[in-house]
Design a protein around this motif. Structure first.
Motif, mmCIF file in Angstrom:
data_model
loop_
_atom_site.group_PDB
_atom_site.id
_atom_site.type_symbol
_atom_site.label_atom_id
_atom_site.label_comp_id
_atom_site.label_asym_id
_atom_site.label_seq_id
_atom_site.Cartn_x
_atom_site.Cartn_y
_atom_site.Cartn_z
ATOM 1 N N MET A 1 0.811 -1.200 0.000
ATOM 2 C CA MET A 1 0.000 0.000 0.000
ATOM 3 C C MET A 1 0.854 1.263 0.000
ATOM 4 O O MET A 1 0.364 2.329 -0.257
ATOM 5 N N ASN A 2 2.149 1.128 0.316
ATOM 6 C CA ASN A 2 2.978 2.320 0.376
ATOM 7 C C ASN A 2 3.371 2.832 -0.999
ATOM 8 O O ASN A 2 3.496 4.017 -1.196
ATOM 9 N N THR A 3 3.593 1.922 -1.950
ATOM 10 C CA THR A 3 4.027 2.318 -3.282
ATOM 11 C C THR A 3 2.983 1.898 -4.291
ATOM 12 O O THR A 3 2.617 0.730 -4.360
ATOM 13 N N TYR A 4 2.505 2.875 -5.062
ATOM 14 C CA TYR A 4 1.586 2.560 -6.150
ATOM 15 C C TYR A 4 1.719 3.612 -7.234
ATOM 16 O O TYR A 4 2.336 4.664 -7.047
ATOM 17 N N ALA A 5 1.170 3.300 -8.394
ATOM 18 C CA ALA A 5 1.177 4.226 -9.520
ATOM 19 C C ALA A 5 -0.201 4.209 -10.154
ATOM 20 O O ALA A 5 -0.912 3.202 -10.091
ATOM 21 N N ILE A 6 -0.572 5.316 -10.758
ATOM 22 C CA ILE A 6 -1.804 5.380 -11.534
ATOM 23 C C ILE A 6 -1.383 5.519 -12.991
ATOM 24 O O ILE A 6 -0.678 6.467 -13.349
ATOM 25 N N ILE A 7 -1.789 4.541 -13.804
ATOM 26 C CA ILE A 7 -1.390 4.514 -15.207
ATOM 27 C C ILE A 7 -2.621 4.654 -16.083
ATOM 28 O O ILE A 7 -3.749 4.439 -15.633
ATOM 29 N N GLU A 8 -2.369 5.020 -17.327
ATOM 30 C CA GLU A 8 -3.451 5.114 -18.307
ATOM 31 C C GLU A 8 -3.178 4.093 -19.397
ATOM 32 O O GLU A 8 -2.147 4.142 -20.068
ATOM 33 N N THR A 9 -4.083 3.155 -19.574
ATOM 34 C CA THR A 9 -3.961 2.153 -20.611
ATOM 35 C C THR A 9 -5.344 1.618 -20.945
ATOM 36 O O THR A 9 -6.199 1.487 -20.078
ATOM 37 N N GLY A 10 -5.557 1.343 -22.189
ATOM 38 C CA GLY A 10 -6.835 0.781 -22.615
ATOM 39 C C GLY A 10 -8.003 1.719 -22.434
ATOM 40 O O GLY A 10 -9.122 1.283 -22.229
ATOM 41 N N GLY A 11 -7.767 3.018 -22.485
ATOM 42 C CA GLY A 11 -8.846 3.977 -22.339
ATOM 43 C C GLY A 11 -9.341 4.159 -20.924
ATOM 44 O O GLY A 11 -10.376 4.773 -20.694
ATOM 45 N N GLU A 12 -8.605 3.635 -19.958
ATOM 46 C CA GLU A 12 -9.009 3.792 -18.570
ATOM 47 C C GLU A 12 -7.781 3.998 -17.695
ATOM 48 O O GLU A 12 -6.659 3.730 -18.123
#
Length: 118
Positions: A1-12
């Motif tokens: 839970m300490n490390t995460y990323a928000i990515i954009e792929t597949g239109g979402e």
């Protein structure tokens, strides 16, 4: 839970963490023939990276941020039934569609050339 990323792929947009797997649709860089297992993928469209207490936000994407992963397998989603009916016209149309998706696991998140620890 300490490390995460928000990515954009597949239109979402997806919130991804190292070591977890996700299903993505419309994976544009790969065609059906290339969706074999253990295909390594690099995702450069990283919107946000959180590492413990620091949060890096891109505008729109972070530079020098990479999410590395590999494809586990490709699969077909459940069938979606589309039924169109015009009342008082006696016209009906029914068809189905199965979306191709890929399940991938996130191996690591990199920012400025260094791997972020879990």
């Amino acid at each position: 839970m300490n490390t995460y990323a928000i990515i954009e792929t597949g239109g979402e947009q997806l919130r991804v963490e190292p070591g977890r797997f996700y299903n993505i649709r419309h994976f544009a860089p790969l065609r059906t023939a290339n969706l074999s297992s253990n295909t390594k993928i690099l995702i450069y469209r990283v919107l946000v990276i959180r590492d413990k207490t620091t949060i890096n936000i891109g505008q729109p994407w972070l530079k020098n941020a990479i999410v590395k992963g590999r494809i586990l397998h490709s699969q077909l989603e459940n069938k979606i039934i589309v039924y169109k009916m015009n009342s008082k016209k006696k016209t009906r149309r029914k068809f189905g569609y199965r979306q191709l998706s890929a399940r991938f696991v996130v191996d690591s998140i990199y920012l400025d050339g260094k791997e972020l620890n879990i």
